[in-house]
Design a protein around this motif. Structure first.
Motif: not given
Lengths: 340, 340
Positions: A222-225, A231-234, A256-259
């Motif tokens: 979650a910290e990464m997010l 950035h992490a997601t893409s 938050g992740f979905i967003r």
DNA sequence: CAGTTCTGTGCAAACGTTTGTTTTTCAACA
DNA sequence: TGTTGAAAAACAAACGTTTGCACAGAACTG
């Protein structure tokens, strides 16, 4: 100023001790006296002074609640819901709830010390314990009654109320596998929380059972997010072999992740499926509604306080660990993998 | 069992009263004695018994918090955030927080009576007061210190911390008008809450200022949404002259409302714009992110406790009503009206 | 009818502090 | 060296309860 037991005694024409005995339903008081005293209490509007009472009786009828330190956990709707369950149980048993919050570990210890050594509370509820939690050691050292909401990694003899988080994560992951997903990632919470560890374990087991490999690079925290989540997601989604589904440790983090997936151009559930945990009220109202494992938050809070009160009542607890059931709720955020 | 002031006195070779005075930083104690006593306290691990202390000093260093009765308010993330602010302030001032929850009005009164007549707390915070709230009357009657989070409709001399909700709703509505919307609806909360009334008033004023008519049939209540919300929503949106935008009283209700619009085939913001209030953390993570009026929830809680503590410290409060600023945050849920 | 057992109350000590009043200590001064 | 006075510490009462023990009177028993 305020009306005391002596005032009532005088008004009823009895001694203070008799009034006290009426109050505590002592068996050997004549019905006539009881009536007289009750009437006097009513007339004067008497309410017992709890400070004085607990000074001599050494019981405060109060439960201490040690709140999670991190802001993230605190503002999680999970928290208010569990609190609601706790208060409901406490109240029905005539207990009050005293809250302690702290921003740092030393403050937390100091606060708990004040509660237990200052004789402010009869017992304590510890939420979301960490690995090797010093608070647990402190309470054990003072032999003070407490119950964990969650479980201890180190000791299995402590009173606690928990879900089977390993199984819950297993179920969630297997649901995704059953939908045809073979590339499944995991979004974790704070790594020193026991629940993070348990859910990761369940995820791993489900992968193993299905013969799928565990890939460390598909585990995000979650910290990464929060810091550069976009950035992490893409980055993760641009990998040649990208995950098509994620098990997310908590509903709020799933939001938050979905967003962030959305901002990286990914649609849920079309491009990525998501299943998370807790079933907070808002997860149903999300767009899309979130598939999640219901863990009965309210009931969790209620049961925790109930167990503590049983302990305080001197009951011998034959089963120190209570495991409450969970249930996967499939909603719109998880769908069949298109390729499958 | 536990170490008392007498034990410390004996260990330090002084009298209990001297120890007590060291504890309360009495000026006329010799430095040598202070040191001796401090050492003894340290060695024995002394912590004062708060019950005994408050029995004689009549101050408990505790604040009572009366929680909202309805489940809806309670599980609202607004609540945990405000609580976080309250706890932070209370803690920094050395106060504890005792919570009282109740499911019915009589229970609530009983609970508050226990708190104040049982001398459990020094002062009380009342959240989200209702119109003609009997709790307020009870506290006034006993001349007990309290602060409202919100405001009283009936009396303007009570201590309270609030936003200018009329202005906030005015701003929100004007934002929609500025986007070209002329048909603007309102989604309200529980009608007996003061905040509902204030925000409705601001909405009306903005309409009036823009020369737009107020239409009662475009005002929905949250209850309507919960019971058959889908029906109510689709009914309203099928009207020939339907609203193209809504002011919604609360972020959580906005979540539900957007969800129901979605199910009725309406897209936000393409078909309908939405702006709401509070700016809970999740409103930013919603899809679309919700335009909302930030009211500084944490600060609201912090300031409320701060005001109460000032009152308890005997300070004369020259300005009983504190109004905190708000700020409209425009996000994706509100867009320019296509026709305009 | 005296002795015994109940039954219902009252008395008083205790819980761990605070605080107004009194006592002791001791340095300074005459 | 005796007196004074301030400073420091001790004493003791109080806060509002609970509760073990004592005690009066009623109700049994033999």
């Amino acid at each position: 100023m305020s009306v005391t037991i002596k005032d009532v005694a005088r008004a009823a024409g009895v001694s203070p001790s008799t009034v006290s005995r009426v109050l505590s339903h002592h068996p050997k008081i004549s019905p006539a006296t009881v009536r007289k005293v009750r009437e006097a209490m009513e007339a004067l509007g008497y309410h017992p002074n709890i400070m004085a009472k607990s000074l001599v009786s050494k019981s405060t009828q109060t439960i201490g609640l040690v709140l999670p330190r991190s802001v993230e956990e605190f503002v999680n709707p999970f928290f208010s819901e569990v609190l609601r369950g706790m208060l409901a149980c406490a109240q029905s048993a005539g207990y009050d709830v005293l809250m302690s919050s702290a921003n740092s570990r030393p403050e937390e210890l100091e606060s708990v010390n004040r509660m237990i050594l200052g004789r402010r509370v009869d017992g304590i509820i510890l939420m979301a314990p960490r690995k090797a939690d010093p608070l647990v050691d402190l309470l054990l050292e003072h032999d003070f009654p407490f119950v964990l909401l969650g479980r201890s990694l180190e000791r299995s003899d402590l009173l606690c109320v928990n879900n089977n988080n390993v199984q819950a994560a297993f179920d969630a992951t297997r649901h995704l596998i059953a939908q045809g997903h073979e590339h499944i990632g995991f979004v974790s919470g704070p790594p020193d929380m026991v629940v993070s560890e348990d859910r990761l374990e369940g995820y791993k087991r489900a992968l193993a059972e299905a013969g799928l490999p565990f890939r460390q690079e598909w585990v995000m925290t979650a910290e990464m997010l929060q810091a550069g989540g976009f950035h992490a997601t893409s980055l993760m989604m641009s990998q040649p072999e990208r995950p098509t589904a994620f098990v997310v440790i908590d509903d709020v983090i799933a939001f938050g992740f979905i967003r962030q997936l959305y901002e990286a151009g990914m649609r849920v559930p079309d491009d990525v499926s998501v299943v998370s945990f807790n079933n907070i009220m808002l997860s149903e109202l999300s767009n899309p509604p979130i598939s999640t494992v219901d863990i009965g938050i309210y009931h969790l809070g209620y049961t925790t306080v109930q167990l503590l009160i049983r302990k305080l009542a001197g009951e011998t607890i034959t089963q120190p660990q209570i495991v409450l059931p969970h249930r996967l709720i499939v909603r719109g955020s998880s769908a069949r993998q298109p390729d499958a």
